[in-house]
Design a protein around this motif. Structure first.
Motif, PDB file in Angstrom:
ATOM      1  N   MET A  76     -28.441   4.926 -12.057  1.00 36.65           N
ATOM      2  CA  MET A  76     -27.960   6.210 -11.907  1.00 36.65           C
ATOM      3  C   MET A  76     -29.386   6.953 -10.688  1.00 36.65           C
ATOM      4  O   MET A  76     -30.149   6.811  -9.770  1.00 36.65           O
ATOM      5  CB  MET A  76     -28.256   7.110 -13.366  1.00 36.65           C
ATOM      6  N   GLU A  77     -28.167   7.344  -9.723  1.00 33.97           N
ATOM      7  CA  GLU A  77     -29.329   8.329  -8.355  1.00 33.97           C
ATOM      8  C   GLU A  77     -28.729   9.712  -8.685  1.00 33.97           C
ATOM      9  O   GLU A  77     -27.430  10.264  -9.343  1.00 33.97           O
ATOM     10  CB  GLU A  77     -28.690   7.954  -7.146  1.00 33.97           C
ATOM     11  N   LEU A  78     -29.252  10.072  -7.893  1.00 32.70           N
ATOM     12  CA  LEU A  78     -29.234  11.279  -7.401  1.00 32.70           C
ATOM     13  C   LEU A  78     -28.515  12.269  -5.666  1.00 32.70           C
ATOM     14  O   LEU A  78     -28.380  11.401  -5.312  1.00 32.70           O
ATOM     15  CB  LEU A  78     -29.962  12.422  -7.553  1.00 32.70           C
ATOM     16  N   LEU A  79     -27.597  12.839  -6.030  1.00 31.51           N
ATOM     17  CA  LEU A  79     -26.604  13.297  -4.666  1.00 31.51           C
ATOM     18  C   LEU A  79     -27.135  14.309  -4.720  1.00 31.51           C
ATOM     19  O   LEU A  79     -27.624  15.672  -5.697  1.00 31.51           O
ATOM     20  CB  LEU A  79     -25.241  13.286  -4.663  1.00 31.51           C
ATOM     21  N   ALA A  80     -27.735  15.320  -3.537  1.00 29.95           N
ATOM     22  CA  ALA A  80     -28.378  16.258  -3.303  1.00 29.95           C
ATOM     23  C   ALA A  80     -27.456  17.063  -2.438  1.00 29.95           C
ATOM     24  O   ALA A  80     -27.284  17.022  -1.630  1.00 29.95           O
ATOM     25  CB  ALA A  80     -29.978  16.861  -2.839  1.00 29.95           C
ATOM     26  N   GLY A  81     -27.294  18.113  -2.358  1.00 29.24           N
ATOM     27  CA  GLY A  81     -26.001  19.307  -1.373  1.00 29.24           C
ATOM     28  C   GLY A  81     -27.194  19.751  -0.812  1.00 29.24           C
ATOM     29  O   GLY A  81     -28.028  21.414  -1.610  1.00 29.24           O
ATOM     30  N   THR A  82     -27.542  20.023   0.217  1.00 32.49           N
ATOM     31  CA  THR A  82     -28.166  20.514   1.268  1.00 32.49           C
ATOM     32  C   THR A  82     -27.670  21.523   2.301  1.00 32.49           C
ATOM     33  O   THR A  82     -26.655  21.575   2.835  1.00 32.49           O
ATOM     34  CB  THR A  82     -29.581  20.251   2.359  1.00 32.49           C
ATOM     35  N   ARG A  83     -28.341  22.150   3.332  1.00 31.05           N
ATOM     36  CA  ARG A  83     -27.643  23.409   3.848  1.00 31.05           C
ATOM     37  C   ARG A  83     -27.383  21.782   5.587  1.00 31.05           C
ATOM     38  O   ARG A  83     -26.985  22.380   6.061  1.00 31.05           O
ATOM     39  CB  ARG A  83     -29.163  23.926   4.575  1.00 31.05           C
ATOM     40  N   ASN A  84     -28.006  20.400   5.404  1.00 31.69           N
ATOM     41  CA  ASN A  84     -27.252  20.067   6.753  1.00 31.69           C
ATOM     42  C   ASN A  84     -26.417  19.052   5.660  1.00 31.69           C
ATOM     43  O   ASN A  84     -27.151  17.815   6.485  1.00 31.69           O
ATOM     44  CB  ASN A  84     -28.817  20.043   7.686  1.00 31.69           C
ATOM     45  N   ASP A 116     -23.470  14.144   6.608  1.00 31.75           N
ATOM     46  CA  ASP A 116     -23.837  14.972   7.668  1.00 31.75           C
ATOM     47  C   ASP A 116     -23.181  16.469   7.974  1.00 31.75           C
ATOM     48  O   ASP A 116     -22.069  15.856   8.790  1.00 31.75           O
ATOM     49  CB  ASP A 116     -24.112  14.359   8.997  1.00 31.75           C
ATOM     50  N   SER A 117     -23.653  17.330   8.186  1.00 29.72           N
ATOM     51  CA  SER A 117     -21.956  18.248   7.733  1.00 29.72           C
ATOM     52  C   SER A 117     -23.254  19.562   7.882  1.00 29.72           C
ATOM     53  O   SER A 117     -24.211  19.474   8.250  1.00 29.72           O
ATOM     54  CB  SER A 117     -21.784  18.229   6.348  1.00 29.72           C
ATOM     55  N   ASP A 118     -22.150  20.813   7.568  1.00 29.75           N
ATOM     56  CA  ASP A 118     -22.156  22.169   7.560  1.00 29.75           C
ATOM     57  C   ASP A 118     -22.639  22.020   6.381  1.00 29.75           C
ATOM     58  O   ASP A 118     -22.949  21.183   5.777  1.00 29.75           O
ATOM     59  CB  ASP A 118     -21.275  22.668   7.391  1.00 29.75           C
ATOM     60  N   ARG A 119     -23.230  23.454   5.798  1.00 24.30           N
ATOM     61  CA  ARG A 119     -23.619  23.742   5.052  1.00 24.30           C
ATOM     62  C   ARG A 119     -23.169  23.195   3.635  1.00 24.30           C
ATOM     63  O   ARG A 119     -22.096  23.706   3.653  1.00 24.30           O
ATOM     64  CB  ARG A 119     -24.238  25.304   4.477  1.00 24.30           C
ATOM     65  N   VAL A 120     -23.808  22.492   2.504  1.00 26.04           N
ATOM     66  CA  VAL A 120     -23.090  22.141   1.632  1.00 26.04           C
ATOM     67  C   VAL A 120     -23.127  23.550  -0.281  1.00 26.04           C
ATOM     68  O   VAL A 120     -24.419  23.573  -0.481  1.00 26.04           O
ATOM     69  CB  VAL A 120     -23.964  20.067   1.057  1.00 26.04           C
ATOM     70  N   MET A 121     -21.867  23.616  -0.048  1.00 25.05           N
ATOM     71  CA  MET A 121     -22.093  24.564  -1.238  1.00 25.05           C
ATOM     72  C   MET A 121     -21.986  24.189  -2.628  1.00 25.05           C
ATOM     73  O   MET A 121     -22.364  24.875  -3.706  1.00 25.05           O
ATOM     74  CB  MET A 121     -20.664  25.389  -1.027  1.00 25.05           C
ATOM     75  N   ARG A 122     -21.328  22.528  -2.901  1.00 21.55           N
ATOM     76  CA  ARG A 122     -21.149  22.135  -3.955  1.00 21.55           C
ATOM     77  C   ARG A 122     -21.336  20.986  -4.048  1.00 21.55           C
ATOM     78  O   ARG A 122     -20.324  20.151  -2.575  1.00 21.55           O
ATOM     79  CB  ARG A 122     -20.371  22.380  -4.921  1.00 21.55           C
ATOM     80  N   GLY A 136     -33.752  22.835   1.446  1.00 21.50           N
ATOM     81  CA  GLY A 136     -33.396  23.767   0.178  1.00 21.50           C
ATOM     82  C   GLY A 136     -32.623  22.653  -0.839  1.00 21.50           C
ATOM     83  O   GLY A 136     -30.977  21.944  -0.389  1.00 21.50           O
ATOM     84  N   VAL A 137     -32.639  22.436  -2.201  1.00 21.12           N
ATOM     85  CA  VAL A 137     -31.689  21.244  -2.636  1.00 21.12           C
ATOM     86  C   VAL A 137     -30.318  23.157  -3.476  1.00 21.12           C
ATOM     87  O   VAL A 137     -30.756  22.792  -4.707  1.00 21.12           O
ATOM     88  CB  VAL A 137     -31.783  20.750  -4.037  1.00 21.12           C
ATOM     89  N   ALA A 138     -28.905  23.219  -2.999  1.00 14.64           N
ATOM     90  CA  ALA A 138     -28.137  23.786  -3.521  1.00 14.64           C
ATOM     91  C   ALA A 138     -27.523  23.647  -4.532  1.00 14.64           C
ATOM     92  O   ALA A 138     -27.184  24.578  -5.418  1.00 14.64           O
ATOM     93  CB  ALA A 138     -26.898  24.763  -2.458  1.00 14.64           C
ATOM     94  N   SER A 139     -27.448  22.360  -4.541  1.00 15.01           N
ATOM     95  CA  SER A 139     -26.214  21.883  -5.784  1.00 15.01           C
ATOM     96  C   SER A 139     -27.065  20.112  -6.043  1.00 15.01           C
ATOM     97  O   SER A 139     -27.170  19.599  -5.301  1.00 15.01           O
ATOM     98  CB  SER A 139     -24.770  21.674  -5.283  1.00 15.01           C
ATOM     99  N   LEU A 140     -26.901  19.908  -6.852  1.00 16.78           N
ATOM    100  CA  LEU A 140     -27.480  18.564  -7.654  1.00 16.78           C
ATOM    101  C   LEU A 140     -26.231  17.346  -7.762  1.00 16.78           C
ATOM    102  O   LEU A 140     -25.318  18.167  -9.092  1.00 16.78           O
ATOM    103  CB  LEU A 140     -28.785  18.363  -8.629  1.00 16.78           C
TER     104      LEU A 140
END
Length: 305
Positions: free
Chosen positions: A1-9, A27-33, A297-301
């Motif tokens: 089990m691992e975690l995915l973290a959505g961030t600003r980059n 590698d993307s723009d800001r991740v909202m979810r 910053g970790v906006a979504s997990l």
């Protein structure tokens, strides 16, 4: 089990107990979810909607009608894929994201003309998409909560008694909890009536709530993001509740009060949280401990196997 973290980059993936080993897999723009449905992972970002079929190693950008995708939902899984965008429109795909159709019923709601905020080009976005049985729930920033009983074709407003700056909708067992820019709210009747839960806490700005093993988790700050650059940082607090939010008990955590918890995820039977400073927190033996982190910053997990 691992975690995915959505961030600003982009999106990072790593082991939840040692997240300093996380690597950037998108590698993307800001991740909202970032969300997972079975073996499929999605990243809703300001530059589009991305999907991974292998647990987050490889990602493909899906051609959505609008670029800014703020929320995503599979319901039923592998049958219908929904994308909520900025400005606030809702689209559905029945062929895995190859083609899309707009669910125009969302635009027909009586309050549609009032959905806007100066901070977001005087527009709104579909910030949250959830399902409760056959019912779809859309949370609008800024515009309230609305529900559909027919797959998104028609909608009913459920915003009376609720602050309309909606950030997140938590669907728990028999109730929902909505995090807003001014308060934390609970409904036991699918949004027909709302009860405010944060009357006894100082912070009023909530980004997300979670529930695991009948324990509710939420975090609050005293103000929105423009206020977070002061000497105390976000001036945040973390709360837990064992009665569905009727009482919110403050708990200590690494980084408080300067770091604000933006996101939550359960993985391997344990609870994790992501903060504005990129730190991952792990709840161990009833207390919160640091478990590494990333540079944004970790906006979504989301948990992924």
């Amino acid at each position: 089990m691992e975690l995915l973290a959505g961030t600003r980059n982009g999106v990072y993936r790593g082991p939840p107990t040692a997240f300093e080993e996380a690597v950037r897999v998108l590698d993307s723009d800001r991740v909202m979810r970032v969300r997972t449905f079975g073996s499929r992972a999605y990243a809703a970002t300001r530059s589009g909607l991305y999907r991974s079929l292998d647990g987050g190693d490889a990602w493909t950008r899906l051609a959505t009608p609008r670029t800014g995708v703020y929320s995503v939902l599979e319901h039923p899984p592998e049958e219908r894929l929904y994308a909520g965008t900025h400005p606030a429109h809702l689209y559905v795909s029945t062929d895995g994201g190859v083609t899309w159709a707009e669910l125009e019923g969302l635009q027909d709601l009586p309050s549609r003309g009032s959905w806007h905020t100066p901070r977001h080009r005087d527009e709104a976005h579909v910030r949250a998409l959830r399902a409760d049985g056959d019912r779809l729930i859309a949370g609008i920033e800024v515009g309230g909560v609305h529900v559909s009983e027919d797959g998104g074709e028609t909608w009913t407003e459920r915003r009376e008694g609720l602050h309309d700056d909606v950030h997140h909708v938590l669907v728990a067992d028999g109730y929902w909890v909505v995090s807003t820019g001014d308060g934390l709210y609970r409904t036991d009747d699918a949004g027909r009536t709302w009860t405010r839960l944060d009357g006894d806490v100082e912070g009023r700005y909530f980004r997300e709530a979670a529930v695991h093993d009948d324990r509710l988790y939420a975090a609050a700050t005293v103000g929105p993001p423009p206020t977070w650059d002061g000497p105390r940082g976000t001036d945040a607090a973390l709360y837990e509740s064992i009665d569905g939010g009727e009482t919110l008990e403050p708990v200590e955590y690494p980084g408080a009060p300067g770091e604000f918890v933006l996101s939550w995820a359960a993985a391997g039977g344990e609870m994790y949280a992501g903060t504005t400073a990129g730190q991952l927190l792990r709840r161990v033996d009833g207390a919160w401990r640091g478990a590494g982190g990333v540079a944004s910053g970790v906006a979504s997990l989301a948990a992924v196997e």
